[in-house]
Design a protein around this motif. Structure first.
Motif, PDB file in Angstrom:
ATOM      1  N   PRO A 132       0.790  -1.238   0.000  1.00 34.35           N
ATOM      2  CA  PRO A 132       0.000   0.000   0.000  1.00 34.35           C
ATOM      3  C   PRO A 132       0.818   1.282   0.000  1.00 34.35           C
ATOM      4  N   HIS A 133       2.063   1.226   0.490  1.00 36.27           N
ATOM      5  CA  HIS A 133       2.840   2.469   0.515  1.00 36.27           C
ATOM      6  C   HIS A 133       3.127   2.990  -0.888  1.00 36.27           C
ATOM      7  N   LEU A 134       2.977   2.127  -1.898  1.00 30.24           N
ATOM      8  CA  LEU A 134       3.240   2.560  -3.261  1.00 30.24           C
ATOM      9  C   LEU A 134       2.074   3.329  -3.877  1.00 30.24           C
ATOM     10  N   GLU A 135       0.990   3.534  -3.122  1.00 33.38           N
ATOM     11  CA  GLU A 135      -0.093   4.381  -3.653  1.00 33.38           C
ATOM     12  C   GLU A 135       0.431   5.762  -4.034  1.00 33.38           C
ATOM     13  N   ALA A 136       1.487   6.192  -3.336  1.00 30.51           N
ATOM     14  CA  ALA A 136       2.028   7.529  -3.590  1.00 30.51           C
ATOM     15  C   ALA A 136       2.610   7.667  -4.984  1.00 30.51           C
ATOM     16  N   MET A 137       2.915   6.543  -5.646  1.00 33.29           N
ATOM     17  CA  MET A 137       3.483   6.634  -6.984  1.00 33.29           C
ATOM     18  C   MET A 137       2.489   7.225  -7.979  1.00 33.29           C
ATOM     19  N   HIS A 138       1.194   7.045  -7.748  1.00 34.52           N
ATOM     20  CA  HIS A 138       0.186   7.621  -8.633  1.00 34.52           C
ATOM     21  C   HIS A 138      -0.430   8.897  -8.052  1.00 34.52           C
ATOM     22  N   ARG A 139       0.130   9.365  -6.953  1.00 37.17           N
ATOM     23  CA  ARG A 139      -0.300  10.622  -6.345  1.00 37.17           C
ATOM     24  C   ARG A 139       0.762  11.688  -6.493  1.00 37.17           C
ATOM     25  N   GLY A 140       2.030  11.256  -6.420  1.00 35.16           N
ATOM     26  CA  GLY A 140       3.126  12.196  -6.576  1.00 35.16           C
ATOM     27  C   GLY A 140       3.096  13.297  -5.542  1.00 35.16           C
ATOM     28  N   ASP A 141       3.416  14.500  -5.992  1.00 38.07           N
ATOM     29  CA  ASP A 141       3.396  15.676  -5.120  1.00 38.07           C
ATOM     30  C   ASP A 141       2.097  16.461  -5.233  1.00 38.07           C
ATOM     31  N   ASP A 142       1.122  15.933  -5.962  1.00 38.74           N
ATOM     32  CA  ASP A 142      -0.111  16.676  -6.207  1.00 38.74           C
ATOM     33  C   ASP A 142      -0.937  16.835  -4.940  1.00 38.74           C
ATOM     34  N   ARG A 147       4.054  11.772 -14.847  1.00 37.64           N
ATOM     35  CA  ARG A 147       4.414  12.921 -14.008  1.00 37.64           C
ATOM     36  C   ARG A 147       4.449  12.536 -12.528  1.00 37.64           C
ATOM     37  N   THR A 148       3.410  11.836 -12.063  1.00 43.47           N
ATOM     38  CA  THR A 148       3.385  11.472 -10.648  1.00 43.47           C
ATOM     39  C   THR A 148       4.460  10.439 -10.313  1.00 43.47           C
ATOM     40  N   LYS A 149       4.733   9.536 -11.237  1.00 43.63           N
ATOM     41  CA  LYS A 149       5.784   8.554 -10.995  1.00 43.63           C
ATOM     42  C   LYS A 149       7.158   9.219 -10.936  1.00 43.63           C
ATOM     43  N   ARG A 150       7.390  10.200 -11.805  1.00 44.61           N
ATOM     44  CA  ARG A 150       8.667  10.923 -11.751  1.00 44.61           C
ATOM     45  C   ARG A 150       8.858  11.578 -10.396  1.00 44.61           C
ATOM     46  N   HIS A 197      11.777  10.462  -7.866  1.00 43.10           N
ATOM     47  CA  HIS A 197      12.765  11.486  -7.516  1.00 43.10           C
ATOM     48  C   HIS A 197      13.031  11.470  -6.015  1.00 43.10           C
ATOM     49  N   ASP A 198      11.975  11.260  -5.226  1.00 41.72           N
ATOM     50  CA  ASP A 198      12.108  11.272  -3.767  1.00 41.72           C
ATOM     51  C   ASP A 198      12.573   9.942  -3.194  1.00 41.72           C
ATOM     52  N   HIS A 199      12.197   8.844  -3.843  1.00 42.08           N
ATOM     53  CA  HIS A 199      12.432   7.528  -3.248  1.00 42.08           C
ATOM     54  C   HIS A 199      13.421   6.663  -4.029  1.00 42.08           C
ATOM     55  N   GLY A 200      13.707   7.019  -5.262  1.00 41.84           N
ATOM     56  CA  GLY A 200      14.600   6.210  -6.076  1.00 41.84           C
ATOM     57  C   GLY A 200      13.882   5.050  -6.747  1.00 41.84           C
ATOM     58  N   VAL A 201      14.538   4.480  -7.751  1.00 40.97           N
ATOM     59  CA  VAL A 201      13.945   3.394  -8.538  1.00 40.97           C
ATOM     60  C   VAL A 201      14.162   2.034  -7.876  1.00 40.97           C
ATOM     61  N   ALA A 202      15.308   1.851  -7.236  1.00 42.49           N
ATOM     62  CA  ALA A 202      15.683   0.533  -6.708  1.00 42.49           C
ATOM     63  C   ALA A 202      14.665  -0.034  -5.718  1.00 42.49           C
TER      64      ALA A 202
END
Length: 346
Positions: A192-202, A219-222, A226-231
């Motif tokens: 569930p913590h990955l919900e932020a990937m489709h919310r971004g900074d909006d 845009r939201t994934k970028r 940017h904040d959490h990294g890809v790995a």
């Protein structure tokens, strides 16, 4: 989810519109970058021009009921899953599907779990059917129509291009002799913590698309990456694929190298994403070969897993006693793996 009694998949249907949007035309019209189109690997995407998503769902539902020889009036449950706009505000497309097919004795339920909605609907249908006395029938439909200007089917996301389609899966509990497939298990896990990937900074908006005139998951994934990294995301994705595959095999009482398992069907994502993130993990997790049967449609929103069940039947991909795994994933994030078997004759 381990099924306590065999659940029959009496029928599965995939409804596709006739029109296609070719990748070459999209590149020539500068609607998608050439490299992106090449990485996606979809030569064309189905486009619905004159039919809404719920209307497509009705067409798929009618096919499944006809193929499964079940009357709509015998349905216990109708579940409809979607991820994009269904054509009306504050309105239930699940009830519309039930109304239009004549399922007047069913309970309609809407499922909105983004791309894993079809898998979630099948899982919930099985759980509800297990409480039903006697033979029960449930119909799962999905439908999405990715129209502009609010959605860009080629550019709204990374690693996926979106095709318009509807699916339907007719489930029966307990299974009956003659059902072409048995659902042995369906295992789901989430991060569930990955919900932020489709919310971004909006910020939270007051109205749909207030933050952006076009659905823009890139845009939201970028912003998230940017904040959490890809790995970290790559690790969670690998771990969850292993989790649902291993859990589904365990629930079905199968070993990873069981020779009856003929294939692992991949979700309908872009070719590069599948080859980089899914195939290597699956080769470490199960002996059966990964297969991609969705290149000609692209990602079908909520419909990937049900469309996979349809392809298993359409291709006669399983002989008597053979087993297949069908995978799915969606934003949130949630992953699912279904174990299906072609029953052996008695």
């Amino acid at each position: 989810m381990r099924t306590t009694a065999p659940v029959g998949i009496a029928a599965a249907a995939l409804w596709l519109p006739e029109k296609r949007d070719g990748a070459d035309d999209a590149v020539a019209g500068q609607r998608v970058e050439e490299k992106v189109a090449r990485d996606l690997g979809h030569p064309r995407l189905p486009v619905a021009e004159d039919v809404s998503a719920p209307e497509m769902a009705v067409l798929a539902a009618q096919r499944a009921l006809r193929d499964g020889r079940v009357a709509a009036g015998d349905l216990t449950l109708v579940l409809h899953a979607w991820m994009h706009y269904q054509g009306h505000d504050l309105w239930s497309p699940a009830h519309y599907v039930a109304h239009q097919i004549g399922a007047h004795h069913s309970v309609p339920v809407g499922i909105q779990q983004i791309c894993n909605g079809g898998a979630a609907a099948v899982e919930l249908a099985v759980a509800r059917l297990s409480l039903h006395t006697g033979t029960g029938h449930a119909l799962v439909t999905t439908a999405d129509r990715f129209t502009g200007p609010g959605f860009d089917r080629w550019r709204s996301d990374y690693g996926a291009a979106y095709g318009d389609a509807a699916t339907a899966v007719l489930l029966r509990h307990p299974a009956r002799s003659g059902d072409p497939l048995l659902l042995r298990a369906l295992h789901t896990a989430a991060a569930p913590h990955l919900e932020a990937m489709h919310r971004g900074d909006d910020p939270f908006a007051r109205l749909p698309r207030e933050n952006s005139p076009v659905v823009d998951m890139r845009r939201t994934k970028r912003a998230y990456l940017h904040d959490h990294g890809v790995a970290p995301f790559k690790k969670v994705n690998r771990d969850m694929i292993r989790c649902v595959v291993g859990g589904a095999l365990r629930d079905a009482g199968l070993a990873a190298d069981d020779p009856r398992i003929r294939f692992v069907l991949l979700p309908r994502l872009g070719r590069k994403t599948l080859e980089a993130a899914w195939v290597p993990t699956l080769r470490e997790s199960v002996a059966a070969r990964p297969v991609d049967w969705g290149a000609d449609t692209g990602h079908l929103g909520t419909g990937d897993l049900p469309a996979g069940l349809y392809e298993v039947l359409r291709r006669s991909a399983l002989g008597p006693g053979d087993i297949g795994l069908v995978l799915n994933a969606g934003a949130g994030f949630t992953w699912s793996c279904a174990v299906v078997e072609a029953p052996a004759p008695h």
